[in-house]
Enzyme design. Sequence first.
Site, PDB file in Angstrom:
ATOM      1  N   GLY A 113       0.817  -1.212   0.000  1.00  0.00           N
ATOM      2  CA  GLY A 113       0.000   0.000   0.000  1.00  0.00           C
ATOM      3  C   GLY A 113       0.845   1.255   0.000  1.00  0.00           C
ATOM      4  O   GLY A 113       0.408   2.326  -0.418  1.00  0.00           O
ATOM      5  N   ASP A 146      -2.731   6.944   2.284  1.00  0.00           N
ATOM      6  CA  ASP A 146      -2.118   7.836   1.298  1.00  0.00           C
ATOM      7  C   ASP A 146      -0.827   7.328   0.663  1.00  0.00           C
ATOM      8  O   ASP A 146      -0.250   8.002  -0.197  1.00  0.00           O
ATOM      9  CB  ASP A 146      -1.859   9.207   1.940  1.00  0.00           C
ATOM     10  CG  ASP A 146      -1.000   9.104   3.194  1.00  0.00           C
ATOM     11  OD1 ASP A 146      -0.430   8.014   3.440  1.00  0.00           O
ATOM     12  OD2 ASP A 146      -0.905  10.096   3.939  1.00  0.00           O
ATOM     13  N   GLY A 147      -0.345   6.180   1.108  1.00  0.00           N
ATOM     14  CA  GLY A 147       0.882   5.644   0.509  1.00  0.00           C
ATOM     15  C   GLY A 147       2.155   6.317   0.985  1.00  0.00           C
ATOM     16  O   GLY A 147       3.233   6.053   0.462  1.00  0.00           O
ATOM     17  N   ASP A 281       1.070 -10.804   7.002  1.00  0.00           N
ATOM     18  CA  ASP A 281       1.618 -10.003   5.899  1.00  0.00           C
ATOM     19  C   ASP A 281       2.949  -9.370   6.296  1.00  0.00           C
ATOM     20  O   ASP A 281       3.644  -8.827   5.435  1.00  0.00           O
ATOM     21  CB  ASP A 281       0.627  -8.914   5.463  1.00  0.00           C
ATOM     22  CG  ASP A 281       0.172  -8.046   6.621  1.00  0.00           C
ATOM     23  OD1 ASP A 281      -0.343  -8.605   7.608  1.00  0.00           O
ATOM     24  OD2 ASP A 281       0.343  -6.818   6.566  1.00  0.00           O
TER      25      ASP A 281
HETATM   26  P1  AMP Z   1       1.212  -2.712   8.256  1.00  0.00           P
HETATM   27  O1  AMP Z   1       0.381  -3.272   9.337  1.00  0.00           O
HETATM   28  O2  AMP Z   1       1.825  -1.376   8.563  1.00  0.00           O
HETATM   29  O3  AMP Z   1       2.218  -3.679   7.742  1.00  0.00           O
HETATM   30  O4  AMP Z   1       0.236  -2.399   7.040  1.00  0.00           O
HETATM   31  C1  AMP Z   1      -0.805  -3.232   6.654  1.00  0.00           C
HETATM   32  C2  AMP Z   1      -1.246  -2.832   5.276  1.00  0.00           C
HETATM   33  O5  AMP Z   1      -1.598  -1.448   5.216  1.00  0.00           O
HETATM   34  C3  AMP Z   1      -0.220  -3.052   4.192  1.00  0.00           C
HETATM   35  O6  AMP Z   1      -0.913  -3.444   3.029  1.00  0.00           O
HETATM   36  C4  AMP Z   1       0.365  -1.684   4.025  1.00  0.00           C
HETATM   37  O7  AMP Z   1       0.945  -1.504   2.755  1.00  0.00           O
HETATM   38  C5  AMP Z   1      -0.852  -0.808   4.219  1.00  0.00           C
HETATM   39  N1  AMP Z   1      -0.498   0.547   4.656  1.00  0.00           N
HETATM   40  C6  AMP Z   1       0.006   0.928   5.847  1.00  0.00           C
HETATM   41  N2  AMP Z   1       0.188   2.253   5.892  1.00  0.00           N
HETATM   42  C7  AMP Z   1      -0.197   2.754   4.695  1.00  0.00           C
HETATM   43  C8  AMP Z   1      -0.252   4.059   4.112  1.00  0.00           C
HETATM   44  N3  AMP Z   1       0.130   5.148   4.760  1.00  0.00           N
HETATM   45  N4  AMP Z   1      -0.727   4.157   2.848  1.00  0.00           N
HETATM   46  C9  AMP Z   1      -1.139   3.072   2.174  1.00  0.00           C
HETATM   47  N5  AMP Z   1      -1.115   1.834   2.661  1.00  0.00           N
HETATM   48  C10 AMP Z   1      -0.662   1.665   3.906  1.00  0.00           C
HETATM   49 MG    MG Z   2       3.288  -4.519   6.570  1.00  0.00          MG
END
Ligand code: AMP
Ligand code: MG
Length: 536
Positions: A113, A146-147, A281
């Site tokens: 993301g 927002d990526g 993940d």
């Molecule tokens: P995480 O728990 O931080 O590993 O994130 C879980 C999911 O949310 C993954 O698919 C990440 O890529 C997505 N993600 C986390 N933060 C963002 C962000 N700011 N923008 C887009 N996707 C996000």
């Molecule tokens: Mg992650």
Amino acid sequence: MTDSKTKIERLDDLVFDNRFIRELPADAETANHRRQVTGACYSRVLPAKAANPQMAAYSREVAELLDLSKEICESAGFTQVFVGNRLLSGMDPYAICYGGHQFGNWAGQLGDGRAINLGEVLNRRGEHWTLQFKGAGETPYSRNADGLAVLRSSVREFLCSEAMHHLGVPTTRALSLILTGDQVIRDMFYNGNPKPEPGAVVCRVAPSFTRFGSFQIFAARGEIGLLKKLLDYTIRTDFPHLGEPSREVYLAWFAEVCRRTAKMIVHWQRVGFVHGVMNTDNMSILGLTIDYGPYGWLENYDPNWTPNTTDAAERRYRFGNQPQIAFWNLGQLANAIYPLIEQVEPLQQAINVYTETFTQHWQAMVAAKLGLNVYDPAADDPLNTELLIILQVVETDMTLFYRKLAGLVMDVELSNEALMLPLMEAYYAPEQLTDDYKARLGNWLRSYIKRVQGADIADAERIQSMNSVNPKYVLRNYLAQLAIDKAEQGDFSMVDELLELLRHPYDEQPGKEAFALKRPDWARQRPGCSMLSCSS
Ligand code: AMP
Ligand code: MG
């Protein structure tokens, strides 16, 4: 070899060999909008442009993996490329599709993301290293976010990846930390207080960023052809020693993932690292620590501690639970590849490899932390169990306790107070040290001394081996926060200082003792020092 043979002259001389996108199916849709992506392993997507990039820090060891010289890393061109403003020829950016279980529940499609892979560098030693931006803008997998990434979380990811590597813990690496010059809005504690923060991009580096969830998504969707393609590809590229893919090799592969995961978790328990979000993940199939979010380092030894406020109620990902969670996550990976095996029994046997490897390595780790050459269950089970209780009776800094234990005077005739003397710095509240406590610890120390003497281990040898597994310096939560406070003012000197310090975590490093002290009192409840959310 001379530098000119091992280093490239210009960034444009980097050679890319993008096996992942060459050999696996791409998403047919190329526009960058959020969607469910089916029938594909990845989607092509371009990094966002940064308004005013500024280099904050880079890792010379990771640069070396990529044959990049100091001059290249410190050039303006490097900053432009590694913030995402210019693509090198051979770069072909993409975001990977994956799913995952979050906090125990199937969450469906997640995907990169806010990660964008640039391609696989083929270095002069013939190694492939995938470059991946974190925080370079939206992708089809960005869901409702927002990526982007903010400076504070990027400093944490950058420093911790490198610190873990130097501690000997398997991890993804970080090449660079670059400010974008753009502001990113974050509500740090999800409590209705959004504010702008500086944005940043970290360039992560690993042989592969494939996760347990990369397989889960295809199994969940019944895309068994894709599941097989990804597994065959993974075996051929990252596990070639296992031989050509077959049902037997799938099982051998799964057993190896179990083995690698077990070793990684034992390292976490050794150094007191709490990942904070062990969703499937966030589990690398290479057994690398991946996705540094609301992680933390144990200060006072407390197996129930988690830094992640999002997990405060259930504490699923607390320190002491990490070994069980890894096992649970491997169970989900086993479920995901079941369609390629179609028999439960051999998968169950393979997952036992986790438990066996974990036990074996955990015992060896416990022995090593105590300076013993072998773990003798009859003597060491009770010895270690009692120690782990004692460490919780009063607030005791885990890192300091083990490090200082090396300096114990090995004389059972000494009084409790005299024996404890070298350990005093490890206590957060010396007033908690009652006579009962001192007697209990004194007894333990005497049993420990007898155990060491019974094994005939010379003191110099014991000290040296303990100091090679019990770090003096770790990325204490408050140290990272102090470096962030400065970085947010445009001063990256402490990021550099910590990066340098953590290159040699087991060395005494005279003059740097201030970084080895226990957490100061002000940091106990300060956000970022003891509490972190997933907001990053
Ligand atoms: P995480 O728990 O931080 O590993 O994130 C879980 C999911 O949310 C993954 O698919 C990440 O890529 C997505 N993600 C986390 N933060 C963002 C962000 N700011 N923008 C887009 N996707 C996000
Ligand atoms: Mg992650």
